[in-house]
Write a protein that holds these residues in place. Structure first.
Motif, PDB file in Angstrom:
ATOM      1  N   GLN A 105     -34.594 -43.339 -34.206  1.00 58.82           N
ATOM      2  CA  GLN A 105     -33.313 -42.707 -33.459  1.00 58.82           C
ATOM      3  C   GLN A 105     -33.183 -41.167 -33.590  1.00 58.82           C
ATOM      4  OE1 GLN A 105     -31.355 -43.712 -30.870  1.00 58.82           O
ATOM      5  NE2 GLN A 105     -31.298 -45.999 -31.203  1.00 58.82           N
ATOM      6  N   THR A 113     -36.159 -39.645 -32.090  1.00 55.33           N
ATOM      7  CA  THR A 113     -35.757 -39.566 -30.437  1.00 55.33           C
ATOM      8  C   THR A 113     -35.037 -38.490 -30.305  1.00 55.33           C
ATOM      9  OG1 THR A 113     -36.514 -41.931 -30.609  1.00 55.33           O
ATOM     10  CG2 THR A 113     -34.812 -40.667 -28.631  1.00 55.33           C
ATOM     11  N   ASN A 166     -35.749 -35.366 -28.408  1.00 62.34           N
ATOM     12  CA  ASN A 166     -34.891 -34.702 -26.787  1.00 62.34           C
ATOM     13  C   ASN A 166     -34.198 -33.844 -27.050  1.00 62.34           C
ATOM     14  OD1 ASN A 166     -35.195 -36.719 -26.590  1.00 62.34           O
ATOM     15  ND2 ASN A 166     -32.496 -38.162 -26.868  1.00 62.34           N
ATOM     16  N   GLY A 193     -43.719 -41.134 -28.012  1.00 60.81           N
ATOM     17  CA  GLY A 193     -43.533 -42.908 -28.121  1.00 60.81           C
ATOM     18  C   GLY A 193     -44.726 -43.208 -28.982  1.00 60.81           C
ATOM     19  N   LYS A 215     -43.580 -43.393 -32.076  1.00 58.87           N
ATOM     20  CA  LYS A 215     -42.338 -44.721 -32.513  1.00 58.87           C
ATOM     21  C   LYS A 215     -42.624 -45.516 -32.444  1.00 58.87           C
ATOM     22  CE  LYS A 215     -39.762 -42.812 -28.926  1.00 58.87           C
ATOM     23  NZ  LYS A 215     -38.832 -42.792 -28.034  1.00 58.87           N
ATOM     24  N   GLU A 256     -40.448 -46.355 -25.402  1.00 62.39           N
ATOM     25  CA  GLU A 256     -38.729 -45.711 -24.839  1.00 62.39           C
ATOM     26  C   GLU A 256     -38.468 -46.007 -26.070  1.00 62.39           C
ATOM     27  OE1 GLU A 256     -35.607 -45.861 -21.538  1.00 62.39           O
ATOM     28  OE2 GLU A 256     -37.636 -45.578 -21.476  1.00 62.39           O
ATOM     29  N   VAL A 257     -37.393 -45.734 -26.607  1.00 66.00           N
ATOM     30  CA  VAL A 257     -35.989 -46.225 -27.221  1.00 66.00           C
ATOM     31  C   VAL A 257     -35.081 -45.773 -26.649  1.00 66.00           C
ATOM     32  CG1 VAL A 257     -34.744 -45.511 -28.819  1.00 66.00           C
ATOM     33  CG2 VAL A 257     -36.602 -45.824 -30.034  1.00 66.00           C
ATOM     34  N   ASN A 266     -33.901 -41.078 -23.062  1.00 69.38           N
ATOM     35  CA  ASN A 266     -35.175 -40.924 -23.368  1.00 69.38           C
ATOM     36  C   ASN A 266     -35.909 -41.703 -22.278  1.00 69.38           C
ATOM     37  OD1 ASN A 266     -37.100 -40.004 -24.848  1.00 69.38           O
ATOM     38  ND2 ASN A 266     -37.958 -41.695 -26.166  1.00 69.38           N
TER      39      ASN A 266
END
Length: 292
Positions: free
Chosen positions: A10, A13, A17, A30, A33, A130-131, A270
């Motif tokens: 998170q 992410t 963003n 991606g 993660k 994608e989270v 996301n």
């Protein structure tokens, strides 16, 4: 997924963003993660990351975050504050990673980190993930585009994909409240913009939605989501101008506001889709409103 791993993902992410990312950089995020979420031994993976030149600085920061989360110093009363600090901590090093590697190169890095033999790696194994901040889940995303589609049709497909509803499944995600709050009015805002485009919106709802977006702008900045906050401010200021009669209540104004909304939702969820056309339009709109 354990909370430590989820927290780090998170953090990556939300930090991503707040950067202006191309589709290539979104894919690299991606993959990063992916490496974190699929690692069978996260401390060992972080240690291996520190040995890779392009990842070393970021890995040191991630290791600091990991050490804090597993220590007895973890204070749940300050977790939101610490989360914002951790996002700021990795910002510069994440940006460095994105500027100094390519998708092809980073796929090799991830393969190495996950100890995947090159001859058995299939493309879908390392596809960007994608989270989904609203849903608290990790999923692959597909957006079908064809050469035959018109530019307008492609943009419309992206809009529908970004604004589609994602039902939350993880009730224990302690970052969920922020995303739920931001996403809650999206459907009714989209409907409202349809009325505004037709000139059928009434002043009461203009004032109502303007106040919501103003509050959400402040909430986003408090959470550390600067770009999300800026998009809310542009939406809020746009409605204020319409209320004051300084902007027309027409399709052009509605589409400018809708571009802001699409960027907000794409960043929060996301979504693995290029939002550059919407971001460009939203930023031009903000500039016209005098928002720097």
């Amino acid at each position: 997924m354990d909370l430590v791993r989820l927290y780090i993902i998170q953090c990556v992410t939300l930090t991503a963003n707040n950067l202006r990312l191309s589709s290539q950089k979104i894919e690299i995020v991606g993959l990063l993660k992916d490496a974190i979420s699929h690692s069978k031994d996260l401390p060992a993976t972080i240690s291996d990351m520190k040995k890779i030149t392009v990842l070393s600085k970021l890995a040191i920061r991630i290791n600091e975050i990991y050490s804090y989360l597993v220590s007895d110093k973890l204070d749940f009363l300050r977790v939101s504050e610490k989360f914002r600090e951790h996002c700021q901590l990795i910002l510069r090093d994440l940006n460095y990673l994105l500027d100094t590697t390519t998708v092809t190169e980073f796929k090799e890095v991830v393969s190495s980190l996950l100890h995947i033999k090159k001859n058995v790696v299939e493309e879908e194994q390392l596809s960007p993930i994608e989270v989904d901040l609203a849903a608290g889940e990790i999923k692959e995303t597909e957006v079908s585009t064809t050469a035959e589609m018109t530019n307008e049709a492609r943009l419309r497909q992206k809009e529908l994909f970004i604004l589609e509803d994602d039902a939350p499944k993880n009730e224990h995600d302690f970052f969920q409240n922020f995303e739920e709050t931001i996403l809650k009015p999206v459907k009714e805002l989209d409907t409202f913009l349809g009325r505004l485009a037709d000139g059928d919106a009434v002043e009461a709802e203009l004032v109502y939605y303007s106040e919501i977006m103003k509050n959400h702008a402040n909430l986003s900045r408090d959470f550390g989501a600067t770009l999300v906050g800026d998009m809310h401010t542009a939406f809020h200021k746009g409605l204020e101008r319409i209320i004051a009669g300084e902007l027309p209540m027409d399709k052009e104004s509605a589409e400018n506001l809708r571009a802001c909304l699409i960027v907000i939702v794409a960043l929060i969820k996301n979504k693995a889709v290029d939002i550059k056309p919407f971001l460009n339009r939203a930023e031009e709109f903000a500039s016209e409103l005098g928002i720097n």
